[in-house]
Design an enzyme around this catalytic site. Structure first.
Site, mmCIF file in Angstrom:
data_model
loop_
_atom_site.group_PDB
_atom_site.id
_atom_site.type_symbol
_atom_site.label_atom_id
_atom_site.label_comp_id
_atom_site.label_asym_id
_atom_site.label_seq_id
_atom_site.Cartn_x
_atom_site.Cartn_y
_atom_site.Cartn_z
ATOM 1 C CD GLU A 1 -3.701 -2.528 7.155
ATOM 2 O OE1 GLU A 1 -2.560 -2.738 6.724
ATOM 3 O OE2 GLU A 1 -4.333 -1.493 6.904
ATOM 4 C CE LYS B 1 -0.187 3.172 4.694
ATOM 5 N NZ LYS B 1 -0.152 3.250 6.148
ATOM 6 C CB SER C 1 4.741 -2.106 12.213
ATOM 7 O OG SER C 1 4.350 -0.770 12.476
ATOM 8 C CG HIS D 1 -5.970 2.028 5.045
ATOM 9 N ND1 HIS D 1 -5.530 2.929 5.984
ATOM 10 C CD2 HIS D 1 -4.987 1.112 4.905
ATOM 11 C CE1 HIS D 1 -4.319 2.572 6.393
ATOM 12 N NE2 HIS D 1 -3.966 1.474 5.746
ATOM 13 C CG ASN E 1 -1.754 1.194 1.399
ATOM 14 O OD1 ASN E 1 -1.837 2.023 0.498
ATOM 15 N ND2 ASN E 1 -2.401 1.326 2.556
ATOM 16 C CD GLU F 1 -2.888 5.478 6.808
ATOM 17 O OE1 GLU F 1 -2.797 5.525 5.569
ATOM 18 O OE2 GLU F 1 -2.009 4.958 7.529
HETATM 19 P P1 PGA Z 1 2.655 0.105 7.672
HETATM 20 O O1 PGA Z 1 1.203 0.379 6.997
HETATM 21 O O2 PGA Z 1 3.175 -1.190 7.089
HETATM 22 O O3 PGA Z 1 3.476 1.300 7.293
HETATM 23 O O4 PGA Z 1 2.430 -0.005 9.137
HETATM 24 C C1 PGA Z 1 0.328 -0.680 6.739
HETATM 25 C C2 PGA Z 1 -0.955 -0.152 6.129
HETATM 26 O O5 PGA Z 1 -1.416 0.928 6.526
HETATM 27 O O6 PGA Z 1 -1.544 -0.791 5.246
#
Ligand code: PGA
Length: 281
Positions: free
Chosen positions: A195, A10, A239, A104, A8, A106
């Site tokens: 997640e 982003k 992470s 997601h 992803n 976010e």
């Molecule tokens: P990250 O993000 O691996 O940077 O923690 C994962 C995600 O938001 O899909």
């Protein structure tokens, strides 16, 4: 079962030049070579660039083993309309993506997207033949209060509504096109990404056994909704990096990873993919 490792991206990278450079680094790697490549048989790779880079990235990924996904779609129309700033499922599919991430955290945090809007988005995605990577996960506070499973149960409760709309669409149109979205091909069209919000981009991760128990609950909940959802892949995200990937990959309940930060470097993304490929071989 084949593993999935999905990057992803982003709102990254800053320029289309850098997006192409990242693809160059991924595609020159021997791990992806069509004949002796170690990844391609056991691990399906996918990347989700930002909307502005989607068409160029998906064009570049044609004839490669990497699939391309969007990060979201419009909730207002699956096609066209007066919805400033939105991209519809049809436009996303036309740009060459075959999947989309939905829900997601976010999007929920920064765009205040209510979770029930997902029924509409999922129905639109399936209508335009896009697969859906549905993200679910609890906040730190919910985790601390041991509410993880009840929160996930609530988030997954959008799925029966989507199944209902798929069933009625198929009845209405008497749709017998081979690839038409239907509850029967959900294992190829739906992936759940667990997640925990507190693990995203923080370097903090739940233990493998916590993730394993949570995935077991998700799989059981899906199977209770419909027998056709028994084999849906459930990925862990939050992470994941080249160092911890193999411990997640070793657990039979964890079918892959949704990777943010570590997907922006070919080396770490491919190391994660290799960990899943060899664990699931
Ligand atoms: P990250 O993000 O691996 O940077 O923690 C994962 C995600 O938001 O899909």
């Amino acid at each position: 079962m084949q593993a999935w490792v999905i990057g992803n991206w982003k709102q990254n990278p800053a320029t289309s030049h850098e997006a192409q450079a990242l693809l160059n680094d991924l595609l020159v790697n021997d791990l992806l070579a069509p004949t002796e490549g170690r990844l391609t048989n056991t691990c399906q790779l996918m990347v989700a660039p930002s909307c502005i880079h989607l068409a160029a990235v998906s064009a570049r990924l044609q004839e490669t083993p990497i699939l391309c996904a969007a990060q979201d779609i419009s909730a207002h129309s699956d096609s066209t309309g007066a919805y400033t700033g939105d991209c519809s499922a049809q436009q996303i599919a036309d740009a060459g993506a075959t999947w989309t991430i939905l829900g997601h955290s976010e999007r929920r945090q920064y765009h205040k997207e209510p979770y029930d809007r997902l029924v509409q988005k999922m129905a639109f995605a399936f209508k335009q033949n896009l697969g859906v990577i549905l993200c679910i996960g609890e906040t730190q506070e919910q985790y601390d209060n041991e509410q993880t499973l009840s929160v996930l149960g609530e988030q997954l409760s959008v799925i029966p509504g989507v199944l209902e709309s798929l069933r009625s669409t198929n009845v209405d149109t008497n749709n017998d096109t081979p690839n038409a979205p239907s509850i029967d091909n959900m294992t190829e069209r739906l992936i759940i990404a667990y997640e925990p919000v507190w693990a995203i981009g923080t370097g903090k991760v739940p233990t493998v056994s916590e993730v394993s128990r949570t995935h077991e609950y998700i799989k059981q909940t899906l199977a209770d909704y419909a027998a056709e959802l028994t084999d849906i892949s459930v990925l862990y995200g939050g992470s994941v990096n080249a160092d911890n990937a193999s411990s997640f990959a070793a657990d039979p309940m964890i079918d892959g990873a949704l990777v943010g930060g570590a997907s922006l470097k070919a080396q770490s993304f491919l190391a994660i993919a290799e960990a899943f490929a060899s664990a699931k071989a």
